[in-house]
Design a protein around this motif. Structure first.
Motif, PDB file in Angstrom:
ATOM      1  N   MET A 109       0.814  -1.209   0.000  1.00  0.00           N
ATOM      2  CA  MET A 109       0.000   0.000   0.000  1.00  0.00           C
ATOM      3  C   MET A 109       0.850   1.262   0.000  1.00  0.00           C
ATOM      4  N   VAL A 110       1.951   1.269   0.742  1.00  0.00           N
ATOM      5  CA  VAL A 110       2.841   2.435   0.721  1.00  0.00           C
ATOM      6  C   VAL A 110       3.386   2.634  -0.692  1.00  0.00           C
ATOM      7  N   SER A 111       3.712   1.543  -1.375  1.00  0.00           N
ATOM      8  CA  SER A 111       4.181   1.653  -2.761  1.00  0.00           C
ATOM      9  C   SER A 111       3.108   2.275  -3.647  1.00  0.00           C
ATOM     10  N   GLN A 112       1.854   1.867  -3.457  1.00  0.00           N
ATOM     11  CA  GLN A 112       0.763   2.424  -4.251  1.00  0.00           C
ATOM     12  C   GLN A 112       0.522   3.896  -3.929  1.00  0.00           C
ATOM     13  N   VAL A 113       0.599   4.231  -2.651  1.00  0.00           N
ATOM     14  CA  VAL A 113       0.441   5.635  -2.251  1.00  0.00           C
ATOM     15  C   VAL A 113       1.527   6.493  -2.894  1.00  0.00           C
ATOM     16  N   MET A 114       2.759   5.973  -2.917  1.00  0.00           N
ATOM     17  CA  MET A 114       3.842   6.733  -3.551  1.00  0.00           C
ATOM     18  C   MET A 114       3.580   6.941  -5.031  1.00  0.00           C
ATOM     19  N   GLU A 115       3.014   5.928  -5.695  1.00  0.00           N
ATOM     20  CA  GLU A 115       2.679   6.082  -7.110  1.00  0.00           C
ATOM     21  C   GLU A 115       1.694   7.242  -7.309  1.00  0.00           C
ATOM     22  N   LEU A 116       0.720   7.371  -6.406  1.00  0.00           N
ATOM     23  CA  LEU A 116      -0.227   8.480  -6.501  1.00  0.00           C
ATOM     24  C   LEU A 116       0.467   9.822  -6.298  1.00  0.00           C
ATOM     25  N   TRP A 117       1.386   9.879  -5.340  1.00  0.00           N
ATOM     26  CA  TRP A 117       2.141  11.116  -5.125  1.00  0.00           C
ATOM     27  C   TRP A 117       2.973  11.459  -6.364  1.00  0.00           C
ATOM     28  N   PHE A 118       3.619  10.437  -6.977  1.00  0.00           N
ATOM     29  CA  PHE A 118       4.386  10.691  -8.203  1.00  0.00           C
ATOM     30  C   PHE A 118       3.481  11.333  -9.259  1.00  0.00           C
ATOM     31  N   GLY A 119       2.297  10.763  -9.431  1.00  0.00           N
ATOM     32  CA  GLY A 119       1.380  11.275 -10.448  1.00  0.00           C
ATOM     33  C   GLY A 119       0.924  12.692 -10.156  1.00  0.00           C
ATOM     34  N   LEU A 120       0.689  12.988  -8.887  1.00  0.00           N
ATOM     35  CA  LEU A 120       0.251  14.332  -8.524  1.00  0.00           C
ATOM     36  C   LEU A 120       1.371  15.343  -8.744  1.00  0.00           C
ATOM     37  N   ALA A 121       2.597  14.977  -8.380  1.00  0.00           N
ATOM     38  CA  ALA A 121       3.731  15.878  -8.616  1.00  0.00           C
ATOM     39  C   ALA A 121       3.916  16.119 -10.111  1.00  0.00           C
ATOM     40  N   ARG A 122       3.762  15.072 -10.912  1.00  0.00           N
ATOM     41  CA  ARG A 122       3.873  15.252 -12.360  1.00  0.00           C
ATOM     42  C   ARG A 122       2.807  16.219 -12.858  1.00  0.00           C
ATOM     43  N   HIS A 123       1.582  16.063 -12.379  1.00  0.00           N
ATOM     44  CA  HIS A 123       0.488  16.958 -12.778  1.00  0.00           C
ATOM     45  C   HIS A 123       0.849  18.417 -12.483  1.00  0.00           C
ATOM     46  N   GLU A 124       1.352  18.680 -11.295  1.00  0.00           N
ATOM     47  CA  GLU A 124       1.680  20.062 -10.913  1.00  0.00           C
ATOM     48  C   GLU A 124       2.845  20.608 -11.736  1.00  0.00           C
ATOM     49  N   LEU A 125       3.856  19.783 -11.981  1.00  0.00           N
ATOM     50  CA  LEU A 125       5.008  20.258 -12.748  1.00  0.00           C
ATOM     51  C   LEU A 125       4.625  20.562 -14.197  1.00  0.00           C
ATOM     52  N   ARG A 126       3.717  19.764 -14.736  1.00  0.00           N
ATOM     53  CA  ARG A 126       3.238  20.062 -16.092  1.00  0.00           C
ATOM     54  C   ARG A 126       2.477  21.381 -16.140  1.00  0.00           C
ATOM     55  N   GLU A 127       1.705  21.654 -15.099  1.00  0.00           N
ATOM     56  CA  GLU A 127       1.002  22.939 -15.027  1.00  0.00           C
ATOM     57  C   GLU A 127       1.994  24.085 -14.920  1.00  0.00           C
ATOM     58  N   ALA A 128       3.040  23.899 -14.119  1.00  0.00           N
ATOM     59  CA  ALA A 128       4.074  24.927 -14.015  1.00  0.00           C
ATOM     60  C   ALA A 128       4.733  25.158 -15.375  1.00  0.00           C
ATOM     61  N   GLN A 129       5.004  24.077 -16.099  1.00  0.00           N
ATOM     62  CA  GLN A 129       5.577  24.215 -17.436  1.00  0.00           C
ATOM     63  C   GLN A 129       4.674  25.023 -18.354  1.00  0.00           C
ATOM     64  N   ARG A 130       3.386  24.717 -18.327  1.00  0.00           N
ATOM     65  CA  ARG A 130       2.436  25.431 -19.189  1.00  0.00           C
ATOM     66  C   ARG A 130       2.491  26.930 -18.920  1.00  0.00           C
ATOM     67  N   LEU A 131       2.517  27.301 -17.661  1.00  0.00           N
ATOM     68  CA  LEU A 131       2.519  28.715 -17.301  1.00  0.00           C
ATOM     69  C   LEU A 131       3.857  29.373 -17.649  1.00  0.00           C
ATOM     70  N   LEU A 132       4.948  28.660 -17.448  1.00  0.00           N
ATOM     71  CA  LEU A 132       6.252  29.216 -17.802  1.00  0.00           C
ATOM     72  C   LEU A 132       6.358  29.447 -19.308  1.00  0.00           C
ATOM     73  N   ARG A 133       5.771  28.545 -20.089  1.00  0.00           N
ATOM     74  CA  ARG A 133       5.808  28.712 -21.541  1.00  0.00           C
ATOM     75  C   ARG A 133       4.979  29.904 -21.993  1.00  0.00           C
ATOM     76  N   GLU A 134       4.024  30.313 -21.145  1.00  0.00           N
ATOM     77  CA  GLU A 134       3.256  31.529 -21.405  1.00  0.00           C
ATOM     78  C   GLU A 134       3.923  32.751 -20.783  1.00  0.00           C
ATOM     79  N   ASP A 135       5.108  32.554 -20.216  1.00  0.00           N
ATOM     80  CA  ASP A 135       5.891  33.604 -19.555  1.00  0.00           C
ATOM     81  C   ASP A 135       5.198  34.137 -18.299  1.00  0.00           C
ATOM     82  N   ASP A 136       4.355  33.304 -17.706  1.00  0.00           N
ATOM     83  CA  ASP A 136       3.646  33.683 -16.482  1.00  0.00           C
ATOM     84  C   ASP A 136       4.405  33.107 -15.280  1.00  0.00           C
ATOM     85  N   VAL A 137       5.483  33.793 -14.907  1.00  0.00           N
ATOM     86  CA  VAL A 137       6.314  33.308 -13.802  1.00  0.00           C
ATOM     87  C   VAL A 137       5.545  33.369 -12.490  1.00  0.00           C
ATOM     88  N   TRP A 138       4.817  34.455 -12.280  1.00  0.00           N
ATOM     89  CA  TRP A 138       4.035  34.569 -11.040  1.00  0.00           C
ATOM     90  C   TRP A 138       3.035  33.416 -10.919  1.00  0.00           C
TER      91      TRP A 138
END
Length: 270
Positions: free
Chosen positions: A41-70
């Protein structure tokens, strides 16, 4: 004052949204040892955390590509908090001794966290790219294709560096594409840019704030890698990993690959 609604014509709305019943059906231990459930179960929970971190980093990328640093600061701050949760997940396995692990380890066969596709996605997004690491997925075409695309795409650090170039810092063109498909080589030009940025440490300087939240993300990711190493050392010493890697030795070498390297080397110069 009325109480909560207790009767529903179909599925309970909470379960329809969270899919809790599905999540709790996914634990299928291979042994009757009660400790294996924690490991699984801890392994599965970590997989969910990995996916959530990926989701957030992709959103950060999208905003950076729009030059929206804030705007990019918010998903990066959330990423830092999600990584804190990921690090804390190791606490669920601190009870495990070598004898505890050995009671079910052989049943895992060649299964290993080394083979986590979502973890590789996270590494690639953070700029830690190694083409060899997508080979285990060659017979799973969908996963392999997704990882190959992530390997070839700009990392978060590439997008950050592109922002610096657009903001007038002298970043050679070849540096902007150097990390897209292979291992990133730190650039003196990027380091100089961060030295200059850190000379203006005002709270209204978005690039300075970007640097600090990226440092937080890198630090938490590094803590997770360190916790992984110590968990392996605690349960199996220097044995070969179940997936055939060199176990603790592999993890030790991996920790030498630094996330956002110029952000750290600039601190020596500042």
């Amino acid at each position: 004052m009325s109480g909560p609604r207790l009767d529903f014509p179909d599925q309970v709305p909470y379960d329809a949204y969270v899919h809790a019943s599905t999540l709790h059906s996914l634990q299928q231990p291979l042994s009757k040892d009660p400790g294996e459930m924690s490991f699984l179960m801890v392994s599965q929970v970590m997989e969910l955390w990995f996916g959530l971190a990926r989701h957030e980093l992709r959103e950060a990328q999208r905003l950076l590509r729009e030059d929206d640093v804030w705007g990019a600061l918010a998903p990066l701050r959330r990423t830092r908090l999600h990584l804190e949760g990921l690090v804390a997940a190791w606490n669920g396995l601190r009870w495990m001794t070598p004898s505890d692990f050995n009671r079910f380890r052989d049943l895992l066969g060649e299964a290993s966290g080394f083979q986590s596709a979502m973890y590789r996605h996270l590494e690639f997004l953070l700029g830690l790219k190694n083409e060899a690491l997508i080979r285990p997925f060659k017979r799973q075409a969908d996963l392999h294709d997704e990882l190959a695309a992530a390997l070839a795409a700009p990392s978060l650090w590439d997008d950050v560096t592109a922002v610096l170039a657009r903001r007038g810092f002298d970043i050679p063109a070849e540096v902007l594409t150097a990390g897209h498909a292979g291992e990133y080589v730190p650039s003196p030009a990027v380091e100089r840019a961060w030295v200059e940025i850190y000379r203006d440490d005002r709270a209204d300087n978005p690039l300075y704030l970007l640097g600090e939240v990226l440092a937080d993300v890198a630090e938490e990711f590094g803590l997770w890698r360190y916790k992984h190493l110590t968990a392996v050392q605690r349960t199996m010493g220097n044995k070969i990993g179940s997936g055939g890697s060199s176990g603790a030795a592999w993890l030790t070498r991996s920790m030498g690959r630094v996330v956002f390297p110029e952000l750290w080397s600039a601190r020596t110069v500042i």
